[in-house]
Design an enzyme around this catalytic site. Structure first.
Site, mmCIF file in Angstrom:
data_model
loop_
_atom_site.group_PDB
_atom_site.id
_atom_site.type_symbol
_atom_site.label_atom_id
_atom_site.label_comp_id
_atom_site.label_asym_id
_atom_site.label_seq_id
_atom_site.Cartn_x
_atom_site.Cartn_y
_atom_site.Cartn_z
ATOM 1 N N VAL A 439 0.850 -1.190 0.000
ATOM 2 C CA VAL A 439 0.000 0.000 0.000
ATOM 3 C C VAL A 439 0.884 1.238 0.000
ATOM 4 C CG1 VAL A 439 -1.886 1.179 1.174
ATOM 5 C CG2 VAL A 439 -1.734 -1.309 1.294
ATOM 6 N N ASP A 548 -10.398 -11.283 9.645
ATOM 7 C CA ASP A 548 -9.004 -10.931 9.929
ATOM 8 C C ASP A 548 -8.957 -9.602 10.688
ATOM 9 O OD1 ASP A 548 -6.268 -11.132 10.015
ATOM 10 O OD2 ASP A 548 -5.953 -10.405 7.973
HETATM 11 N N1 LIG Z 1 -6.677 3.188 3.319
HETATM 12 C C1 LIG Z 1 -5.542 3.151 4.006
HETATM 13 N N2 LIG Z 1 -5.090 4.246 4.623
HETATM 14 C C2 LIG Z 1 -3.937 4.214 5.316
HETATM 15 N N3 LIG Z 1 -3.155 3.123 5.442
HETATM 16 C C3 LIG Z 1 -3.562 2.000 4.847
HETATM 17 C C4 LIG Z 1 -4.768 1.937 4.111
HETATM 18 N N4 LIG Z 1 -4.908 0.683 3.635
HETATM 19 C C5 LIG Z 1 -3.842 -0.002 4.070
HETATM 20 N N5 LIG Z 1 -3.018 0.764 4.797
HETATM 21 C C6 LIG Z 1 -1.751 0.354 5.418
HETATM 22 O O1 LIG Z 1 -1.191 -0.701 4.672
HETATM 23 C C7 LIG Z 1 -1.059 -1.867 5.504
HETATM 24 C C8 LIG Z 1 -1.334 -3.108 4.685
HETATM 25 O O2 LIG Z 1 -2.658 -3.041 4.173
HETATM 26 P P1 LIG Z 1 -3.540 -4.348 4.013
HETATM 27 O O3 LIG Z 1 -3.809 -4.919 5.385
HETATM 28 O O4 LIG Z 1 -4.723 -4.055 3.192
HETATM 29 O O5 LIG Z 1 -2.524 -5.273 3.239
HETATM 30 P P2 LIG Z 1 -2.407 -6.815 3.250
HETATM 31 O O6 LIG Z 1 -1.343 -7.113 2.276
HETATM 32 O O7 LIG Z 1 -3.736 -7.419 2.979
HETATM 33 O O8 LIG Z 1 -1.956 -7.118 4.735
HETATM 34 P P3 LIG Z 1 -2.158 -8.434 5.602
HETATM 35 O O9 LIG Z 1 -0.996 -9.294 5.318
HETATM 36 O O10 LIG Z 1 -2.175 -7.916 7.000
HETATM 37 O O11 LIG Z 1 -3.429 -9.064 5.228
HETATM 38 C C9 LIG Z 1 -2.023 -1.650 6.643
HETATM 39 O O12 LIG Z 1 -1.624 -2.330 7.809
HETATM 40 C C10 LIG Z 1 -1.963 -0.154 6.816
HETATM 41 O O13 LIG Z 1 -0.806 0.174 7.555
#
Ligand SMILES: Nc1ncnc2c1ncn2[C@@H]1O[C@H](COP(=O)(O)OP(=O)(O)OP(=O)(O)O)[C@@H](O)[C@H]1O
Length: 777
Positions: A439, A548
């Site tokens: 992200v 989750d």
């Molecule tokens: N809309 C947002 N605004 C600010 N920060 C965000 C946003 N979306 C995600 N993040 C940041 O990015 C990180 C990773 O996002 P996300 O949990 O969607 O990814 P993931 O790859 O699915 O992670 P996980 O392995 O935990 O499932 C979040 O923990 C947060 O710090």
């Protein structure tokens, strides 16, 4: 004697027999308080008396504990006593979603053993009937009791729709195990429905009824209005203050409890400050969770990401696969029709407007909303571009071109025809990366507004195209569909140059970072807790479960509005207009937040799982540490929590149902031959170190009741989201929320607290990692 009573007795007898067998043959009992399982330092209860005082006679067995000894909680112990944030907290908190699709279950001497060493086989897809006695090769499905209804179902319905908490439903596995003797208040879940989705079948998560949306949005508006009138402040009780902080005075002193201590006093947090020293090893934790398959000590998980996230994200997708191409025709048709229906209404949000998501169907301005069922289905193409596109969402040209520019899949902005890179400028800042992708922060060229953009990871070699597409599509479908002020708003989803990009509203802070700052007031914590509950209530009302929920999947903006993110693990538990529960399967989630049934049963109701996780989030915010590292008996803290409950086996504890009123009486009146075996784990409510009170006593008194209901070991007895929202203490929490004002929304802040803000350099996990890395090198 009622048939349910008979059922329970028989179950108990079976379990007792199986327990005896397991104990005799395999010595699988876990004497509590034995030297080898000394309580973890970090988890030592804060009350008087030692943990060992009464626990030597207590035994609890776990169905999946066969490998426990190999995974001592050494890492958990490694944190220093009294440290505000033990490394385990970070390790676990930074843990990414583990979706177990590669583990299998094995029987191990009468107990069920989760064996993660078998990638490829799938957990929870078997329809083989299970028996609690341990004589089956698979753990049972946990649909033994559904204490509350599926959304919008008729309250008189017998499946999950019962109006009483005793209302139950049994899966076929139970029926077969117990000869089909169904009590009156229990009915079966159709096994056709609960079986795992087939390759070609329509993915249930794509169906969310419009009616549910409308109802939910109405409810949401009502809730928001009600929230405004919540009264009463919740100051920390003196008992809580002295009890919780008895081991960490510094921490207590650092935690402001009065209103007004938030924003003003917490705007910056520099390296070297107490906050900085209170963050042990975030980088390592994050990295290990991303890169290392050893993240799950039990070995029960298969990592979903291999290799560096950045590299995987920047790389071209792997070459196409030549395997059989599953038809997703029906899936696509339904998905299309679902979105077509929705596009004229639910894409009405003004991009970037802070409250536009609160009421979905309020002010439709569909003129600028575009929805091109572009090439995302060929996100199959991102992972296996050679797909014929037969039934895939979108056209094959997108996938075969291998470089389609700016194909917008979902968008609520007017300028969607321009390529993504012309509309958004990268700021270069990383917000985080996980199993689902990375992200980043971007700025919209048109108005210089800042957004978060998630670039979904490409398909892994070890992953089937179907699984990949399923995961990605579920996330974007859900993301682009939900509208609620406590759910992150998706602005658009773009497929460009073989990359899938989800543009979201940006929230300035991770809740994890805010908790880590150690500056949250109690009222602020309660506000965040209630906002998370509101988000969960909305999801559950639609028939969706998040699965989750954890601190790092909650973000918060400068106005104090908390949003749930990351719907990569979300599932539908109820079809539109259906009263039938669709059980979830697989160990999905992050260890410390996992509900125990997830680790034991192949199938389970995902709603109580969400409830459990929210309770753990609350406990983390209050205690600044996890109650346990994983809900398995190999974790001493969890074992102590399970102790003192008049029951010897964890599986029996987890499968408890709300007692029929006459049950105890009946059991007591029976002849000695049929009465249950005397337990080695007697109830001891006066010992604060074992049993449920181990956790409750470290929480403020006023919240103990509902939190204890949220972490009831038995999901059938756990409070539903509606019950929680109805709790007097929860009702009394002053919560920051959004209210509609004309076409816009405005934030109404609670009066009894301000929300903590931290420096942007440590507002997100990526920043924390970076800073830690700098500090460490
Ligand atoms: N809309 C947002 N605004 C600010 N920060 C965000 C946003 N979306 C995600 N993040 C940041 O990015 C990180 C990773 O996002 P996300 O949990 O969607 O990814 P993931 O790859 O699915 O992670 P996980 O392995 O935990 O499932 C979040 O923990 C947060 O710090």
């Amino acid at each position: 004697m009622s048939s349910l009573t008979r059922l329970l007795q028989e179950k108990r007898r079976n379990e007792a027999e199986s327990l005896n067998t397991a104990t005799n043959n395999n010595n699988q009992q876990f004497p509590l308080g034995s030297p080898s399982t000394a309580p973890l330092e970090l988890e030592r209860p804060l009350g008087p008396g030692g943990e060992n005082s009464t626990t030597s006679i207590t035994t609890v067995t776990q169905v999946d504990s066969g490998e426990d000894s190999s995974t001592p909680s050494s890492s958990f112990q490694s944190g220093s006593v009294g440290a505000h944030f033990p490394s385990s907290f970070l390790d676990a908190n930074s843990a990414h979603t583990a979706a177990l699709h590669g583990s299998s279950l094995q029987r191990n001497g009468g107990s069920f053993l989760i064996d993660g060493a078998r990638p490829g086989s799938r957990l929870g897809v078997s329809n083989t009937p299970h028996r609690l006695s341990g004589s089956s090769k698979h753990p049972p499905s946990l649909s033994c009791s559904i204490p509350y209804s599926v959304p919008n179902s008729n309250k008189d319905s017998s499946v999950g729709g019962g109006s009483s908490s005793n209302s139950s439903s049994l899966s076929n596995s139970w029926l077969e195990a117990y000869g089909g003797a169904l009590p009156n208040n229990v009915s079966a879940i159709d096994s056709n429905v609960i079986s795992s989705p087939k390759v070609d079948s329509v993915e249930p998560r794509f169906f969310i009824s419009k009616q549910k949306f409308q109802k939910s949005s109405t409810d949401n508006a009502t809730n928001a209005a009600q929230a405004g009138s919540f009264s009463g402040s919740n100051s920390l009780s003196s008992q809580f203050g002295s009890f919780f902080f008895s081991k960490g005075k510094t921490q207590a002193q650092e935690l402001p409890t009065s209103a007004g201590s938030g924003v003003g006093s917490a705007t910056t947090s520099k390296a070297g400050s107490p906050v900085a020293t209170a963050i042990p090893k975030p980088m390592k934790a994050r990295q290990s969770s991303i890169y290392m398959s050893s993240r799950q000590p039990s070995g029960s998980y298969q990592e979903t990401v291999a290799g560096s996230p950045s590299s995987s994200l920047m790389h071209e997708p792997p070459p196409s696969q030549n395997g059989p191409k599953p038809s997703r025709h029906s899936s696509v048709a339904n998905l299309k029709s679902f979105f077509k229906k929705g596009s004229s209404t639910n894409l009405s949000a003004q991009a970037g407007s802070p409250g536009a998501m609160a009421v979905p169907f309020s002010s439709g301005t569909p003129a600028h909303a575009t929805f091109t069922m572009g090439s995302l289905g060929s996100s199959g193409s991102a992972g296996g571009g050679g797909s014929s596109g037969n039934g895939n969402v979108g056209n094959s040209s997108a996938s075969s071109a291998g470089g389609v520019v700016g194909e917008t899949i979902y968008c609520s902005t007017p300028d969607a025809n321009l390529p993504f890179h012309k509309r958004y400028v990268k700021t270069g800042d990383d917000l985080g990366a996980g199993a689902g992708g990375s992200v980043k922060l971007v700025r919209r060229a048109a108005d210089r507004k800042v957004f978060a953009v998630k670039e979904f990871r490409t398909k892994l070699d070890s992953e089937s195209k179907r699984d990949y597409v399923k995961k990605i599509t579920s996330e974007y479908c859900i993301g682009s569909t939900l509208r609620h002020s406590n759910i992150i708003e998706t602005i658009e989803i773009v497929y460009e140059n073989n990359r899938i990009l989800q543009v979201m509203e940006y929230c300035e802070y991770d809740l994890f970072a805010i908790v880590m700052s150690n500056k949250m007031s109690y009222e602020e914590i309660c506000c965040c807790f209630k906002q998370i509950l509101c988000g969960v209530q909305y999801l559950h009302s639609l028939g969706l479960a998040h699965r989750d929920l954890k601190l790092d999947n909650c973000v918060i903006n400068t106005k104090g509005i908390v949003k749930l993110i990351d719907f990569g693990a979300a599932v539908v538990f109820s079809y539109p207009l259906s009263k039938t529960l669709v059980e979830a399967s697989g160990i999905v989630g992050s260890d410390p937040y996992l509900a125990p049934e997830v680790c034991i049963f192949s199938k389970y109701d995902p709603r109580p799982v969400d409830i459990w996780s929210v309770a753990i989030i609350f406990a983390c915010m209050i205690l600044k540490k996890f109650p346990w590292k994983i809900p398995k008996l190999r974790d001493n803290s969890f074992k102590l929590f399970c102790s003192g409950r008049d029951c010897d086996s964890l599986s029996a504890l987890v499968t408890r149902t709300p007692d029929p009123p006459s049950y105890d009486k009946l059991v007591n009146n029976q002849d000695p031959g049929t009465s249950p075996k005397k337990t080695n784990n007697p109830v001891d409510p006066n010992n604060p170190n074992i049993g449920p009170q181990r956790l409750y006593h470290s929480l403020p008194e006023e919240c103990q009741h509902i939190v204890s209901r949220m972490i009831d070991l038995a999901p059938a007895c756990r409070a539903s989201i509606e019950e929680i929202m109805d709790d007097p203490w929860v009702k009394s929490i002053q919560m920051c929320h959004m209210v509609e004002q004309g076409l816009n929304f405005k934030v109404v802040n609670a009066e009894d607290h301000k929300h903590t803000q931290v420096d942007q350099s440590e507002a997100h996990i990526a920043g924390l990692e970076k800073r830690k890395k700098k500090g460490g090198s």
